[in-house]
Design an enzyme around this catalytic site. Structure first.
Site, PDB file in Angstrom:
ATOM      1  N   TYR A   1      -4.018 -14.003   8.820  1.00  0.00           N
ATOM      2  CA  TYR A   1      -4.111 -12.605   9.258  1.00  0.00           C
ATOM      3  C   TYR A   1      -5.239 -12.416  10.291  1.00  0.00           C
ATOM      4  O   TYR A   1      -5.358 -11.345  10.896  1.00  0.00           O
ATOM      5  CB  TYR A   1      -4.358 -11.652   8.073  1.00  0.00           C
TER       6      TYR A   1
ATOM      7  N   ILE B   1       0.425  -4.222  -3.364  1.00  0.00           N
ATOM      8  CA  ILE B   1      -0.688  -4.325  -2.398  1.00  0.00           C
ATOM      9  C   ILE B   1      -0.346  -3.566  -1.113  1.00  0.00           C
ATOM     10  O   ILE B   1      -0.220  -4.146  -0.042  1.00  0.00           O
ATOM     11  CB  ILE B   1      -1.038  -5.805  -2.095  1.00  0.00           C
TER      12      ILE B   1
ATOM     13  N   SER C   1      -2.373   0.258   4.698  1.00  0.00           N
ATOM     14  CA  SER C   1      -2.360   1.406   5.602  1.00  0.00           C
ATOM     15  C   SER C   1      -3.669   1.443   6.371  1.00  0.00           C
ATOM     16  O   SER C   1      -4.703   1.015   5.865  1.00  0.00           O
ATOM     17  CB  SER C   1      -2.189   2.718   4.809  1.00  0.00           C
TER      18      SER C   1
ATOM     19  N   ARG D   1      -3.369   8.145   3.675  1.00  0.00           N
ATOM     20  CA  ARG D   1      -2.391   7.297   2.972  1.00  0.00           C
ATOM     21  C   ARG D   1      -3.086   6.269   2.091  1.00  0.00           C
ATOM     22  O   ARG D   1      -2.584   5.918   1.022  1.00  0.00           O
ATOM     23  CB  ARG D   1      -1.500   6.583   3.986  1.00  0.00           C
TER      24      ARG D   1
ATOM     25  N   ASN E   1      -2.063   6.154  -1.755  1.00  0.00           N
ATOM     26  CA  ASN E   1      -1.463   4.970  -2.382  1.00  0.00           C
ATOM     27  C   ASN E   1      -2.214   4.498  -3.627  1.00  0.00           C
ATOM     28  O   ASN E   1      -1.671   3.716  -4.412  1.00  0.00           O
ATOM     29  CB  ASN E   1      -1.361   3.823  -1.369  1.00  0.00           C
TER      30      ASN E   1
END
Ligand SMILES: NC(=O)c1ccc[n+]([C@@H]2O[C@H](COP(=O)([O-])OP(=O)(O)OC[C@H]3O[C@@H](n4cnc5c(N)ncnc54)[C@H](OP(=O)(O)O)[C@@H]3O)[C@@H](O)[C@H]2O)c1
Length: 266
Positions: free
Chosen positions: A51, A225, A228, A233, A237
């Site tokens: 990532y 998981i 955002s 959000r 979540n």
């Protein structure tokens, strides 16, 4: 509500049922998003070598008021890093500014024997204390059985794509039967948030359809998981502990599945 917000993934290691996903969050956005997630109460962050954001996550954790040991951190090694495992581990630990991660996953199944060799390397990671727990991602049950047969060590977690359309009770049971904790990704991204099955269920609980998806997943015992970069959000979540879906509602969401159950063990 008195339900467990963490699950024991072995050896008394609690893993929060809800974590913060960080795939595809850009360099510029990662620091702020992770800080916002920690402020909102997340204590579980999911990242990966691939990532390219472990450095920003490490900085955000270090700058936050939350002690490292109160945060469950998962990272992953992709199969394309075979041959460069030690360097990849050093990179992740340096970026994350930590001596250990809570869960290290094989990001994607390598081919054949390489899968067993890499799993053996992961067993060593745990023995040396670099990982409290080790697991896999994107593995079929047959691929899991192959590494367990060869090493005698069962992954603590299997992280896979999971949403109502992908709901697969056989897969769920196969992982449960092997005492492997299932963790699901991309339920929000892969679902129409205006879906006519989800909207009335959300209205009945004064919730959003994204919150219903996360409840559905967690009530099935599957770790979620969501990712955002939007502060509202991020808070939405994690605000999912004040309502509970009825068995009939869970069944209606399960029925959105388009999966033809695979034969056991495939
Ligand atoms: N192991 C693997 O191979 C693998 C693969 C994919 C993902 N993952 C992990 O799983 C995590 C989650 O999966 P994902 O990132 O694919 O997708 P996701 O969390 O299902 O969806 C993320 C998308 O949904 C939006 N969103 C989030 N919350 C929302 C809400 N309450 N209402 C409306 N839209 C909302 C986000 O938009 P904004 O950001 O604009 O708010 C973003 O575009 C990843 O971040 C990663 O950590 C692992």
């Amino acid at each position: 509500m008195g339900e467990d917000r963490s699950v024991d993934i072995g050896a008394g290691i609690p893993m929060p049922m809800l974590g913060f996903g960080t795939w595809e969050i850009s360099h510029n956005d990662t620091y702020a998003a992770v800080r916002a997630s920690l402020d909102a109460g997340y204590r579980h962050i999911d990242t990966a070598y691939g990532y390219h954001n472990e450095d920003e996550i490490g900085r955000a954790v270090a700058d936050s008021a939350v002690p490292r040991e109160q945060i469950f951190i998962t990272t992953k090694i992709p199969s394309r890093r075979i041959g460069l495992e030690d360097e990849t581990v050093a990179n992740s630990l340096t970026g994350l500014r930590t001596d250990y991660v809570d869960l290290w996953l094989i990001h994607d199944p390598p081919e054949g024997e390489k899968s067993i060799d890499l799993w053996q390397f992961f067993i060593g990671l745990r023995e040396k204390g670099y990982a409290r727990a080790i697991g896999v991602s994107n593995y079929s049950t047959a691929q899991i059985d192959a590494i367990v047969r060869s090493t005698g060590v069962t992954p603590a977690v299997n992280q896979i794509k999971w949403s109502p359309r992908l709901f697969d009770p056989v897969r769920l049971r196969e992982n449960r039967d092997r005492a492997i904790q299932l963790e699901g990704f991309s339920a929000i991204r892969l679902t129409d948030l205006n879906d006519p099955t989800l909207v009335p269920i959300a209205e009945a609980h004064a919730a959003t359809t994204a919150q219903v998806l996360l409840r559905w997943q967690i009530q099935h015992g599957v770790i979620a998981i969501p990712r955002s970069i939007t502060p509202a959000r991020i808070r939405e979540n994690i605000d999912i502990w004040g309502f509970e879906l009825e068995p009939g509602e869970l069944a209606r969401i399960d029925a959105m599945s388009t999966v033809v159950p695979a034969s056991p063990g495939s």
